[in-house]
Design an enzyme around this catalytic site. Sequence first.
Site, PDB file in Angstrom:
ATOM      1  CG  ASP A  36     -21.210  57.547  45.004  1.00  0.00           C
ATOM      2  OD1 ASP A  36     -20.480  57.255  44.034  1.00  0.00           O
ATOM      3  OD2 ASP A  36     -22.265  56.934  45.264  1.00  0.00           O
ATOM      4  CG  ASN A  84     -14.865  51.119  44.567  1.00  0.00           C
ATOM      5  OD1 ASN A  84     -14.572  51.987  45.394  1.00  0.00           O
ATOM      6  ND2 ASN A  84     -16.101  51.002  44.110  1.00  0.00           N
TER       7      ASN A  84
HETATM    8  C1  IPE Z   1     -18.627  54.013  47.545  1.00  0.00           C
HETATM    9  O1  IPE Z   1     -19.075  54.398  46.286  1.00  0.00           O
HETATM   10  C2  IPE Z   1     -17.129  53.849  47.535  1.00  0.00           C
HETATM   11  C3  IPE Z   1     -16.368  55.073  47.384  1.00  0.00           C
HETATM   12  C4  IPE Z   1     -16.863  56.289  47.357  1.00  0.00           C
HETATM   13  C5  IPE Z   1     -14.954  54.918  47.307  1.00  0.00           C
HETATM   14  P1  IPE Z   1     -19.567  53.318  45.221  1.00  0.00           P
HETATM   15  O2  IPE Z   1     -19.978  54.069  44.020  1.00  0.00           O
HETATM   16  O3  IPE Z   1     -18.540  52.267  45.045  1.00  0.00           O
HETATM   17  O4  IPE Z   1     -20.805  52.675  45.974  1.00  0.00           O
HETATM   18  P2  IPE Z   1     -22.083  51.894  45.389  1.00  0.00           P
HETATM   19  O5  IPE Z   1     -21.575  50.864  44.416  1.00  0.00           O
HETATM   20  O6  IPE Z   1     -22.940  52.904  44.716  1.00  0.00           O
HETATM   21  O7  IPE Z   1     -22.746  51.314  46.591  1.00  0.00           O
HETATM   22  C1  IPE Z   2     -16.893  57.696  43.518  1.00  0.00           C
HETATM   23  O1  IPE Z   2     -17.491  58.038  42.315  1.00  0.00           O
HETATM   24  C2  IPE Z   2     -15.415  57.417  43.373  1.00  0.00           C
HETATM   25  C3  IPE Z   2     -15.039  56.015  43.589  1.00  0.00           C
HETATM   26  C4  IPE Z   2     -15.822  55.052  43.941  1.00  0.00           C
HETATM   27  C5  IPE Z   2     -13.648  55.690  43.353  1.00  0.00           C
HETATM   28  P1  IPE Z   2     -18.066  56.912  41.356  1.00  0.00           P
HETATM   29  O2  IPE Z   2     -16.987  56.465  40.436  1.00  0.00           O
HETATM   30  O3  IPE Z   2     -18.696  55.834  42.143  1.00  0.00           O
HETATM   31  O4  IPE Z   2     -19.162  57.733  40.559  1.00  0.00           O
HETATM   32  P2  IPE Z   2     -20.598  57.212  40.125  1.00  0.00           P
HETATM   33  O5  IPE Z   2     -21.288  56.684  41.337  1.00  0.00           O
HETATM   34  O6  IPE Z   2     -20.384  56.141  39.093  1.00  0.00           O
HETATM   35  O7  IPE Z   2     -21.276  58.412  39.564  1.00  0.00           O
HETATM   36 MG    MG Z   3     -20.571  55.540  42.853  1.00  0.00          MG
END
Ligand code: IPE
Ligand code: IPE
Ligand code: MG
Length: 266
Positions: A36, A84
């Site tokens: 993340d 997502n």
């Molecule tokens: C969790 O991250 C999913 C992945 C890393 C693929 P998110 O960024 O989607 O999670 P939330 O929304 O902060 O819970």
């Molecule tokens: C995790 O990074 C990757 C996926 C969920 C695909 P994020 O895209 O959630 O990054 P933040 O949380 O917005 O920084």
């Molecule tokens: Mg994220």
Amino acid sequence: MTNSSSITSDQKHFAQSLPEGLDPLRTPEHIAVIMDGNGRWAKARGLSRTKGHIAGVDALKATLRLCSDWGLKALTVYAFSTENWSRPSEEVTFLMALFQRVLKRELEALILQEVRIRFLGDLDQLPGQLQDLITEATVLTSGNKGIHFNVCTNYGGRRELVKVAQRLAEKSVNGDLDPSLIDENVFAAELCTANDVDPDLLIRTSGERRLSNFLLWQLAYAEIHVTDVLWPDFDKSSLLKALLDYQSRSRRFGGLQQITSNRNKT
Ligand code: IPE
Ligand code: IPE
Ligand code: MG
């Protein structure tokens, strides 16, 4: 320190490649990672979120290589959750194209490194070309003897559990399964991670303290390491810190004594 006479030859090999300070007898067999913080990493640099995802791929490659070098049996990463899809369609489209591009580019290296790759999740909702490539990669690496690399793509823990319930219900209705015989082992055998022990360690980057629907069953007894490091910055020292943190824990599985071996095999 470790008593070298009690180390197997496999462990001796890994002990040589393990960084100083890690106990080769207490490395986790299976690590799960919620990768993340890609978006925040990009934002902090004035870049588009997509650049953060691209940088995240490099961190993943390095982490896989280290886990393999250090003798781990399995690495399971969260690449795309069932939630997502609610992101802007341009980001979702970009991510699907990125998965396709990276898998195509890296497949040969994965084969050479003896990595056995699998994609876990509802794959039939992914773009057709990506599904085909996933099938190809899974087949071509299925006989590999190295690390099990599981990429959770369109994965959701609740959806996985519902699917298991559906399959067990179907088997029961068809007369293939006596419902009274459904226990934790029968249930776990239907999970997409049935080939691996449950993760010993969950790493979540970017400081969030939640599971976000990841491996809800499998993480029942995982040690949890949360780091503020954003995923694209996750490197060897971050992984080492996570492993040292893991090795500092006393895993008791509800009992009173510390258990160092993996006993959560399902
Ligand atoms: C969790 O991250 C999913 C992945 C890393 C693929 P998110 O960024 O989607 O999670 P939330 O929304 O902060 O819970
Ligand atoms: C995790 O990074 C990757 C996926 C969920 C695909 P994020 O895209 O959630 O990054 P933040 O949380 O917005 O920084
Ligand atoms: Mg994220």
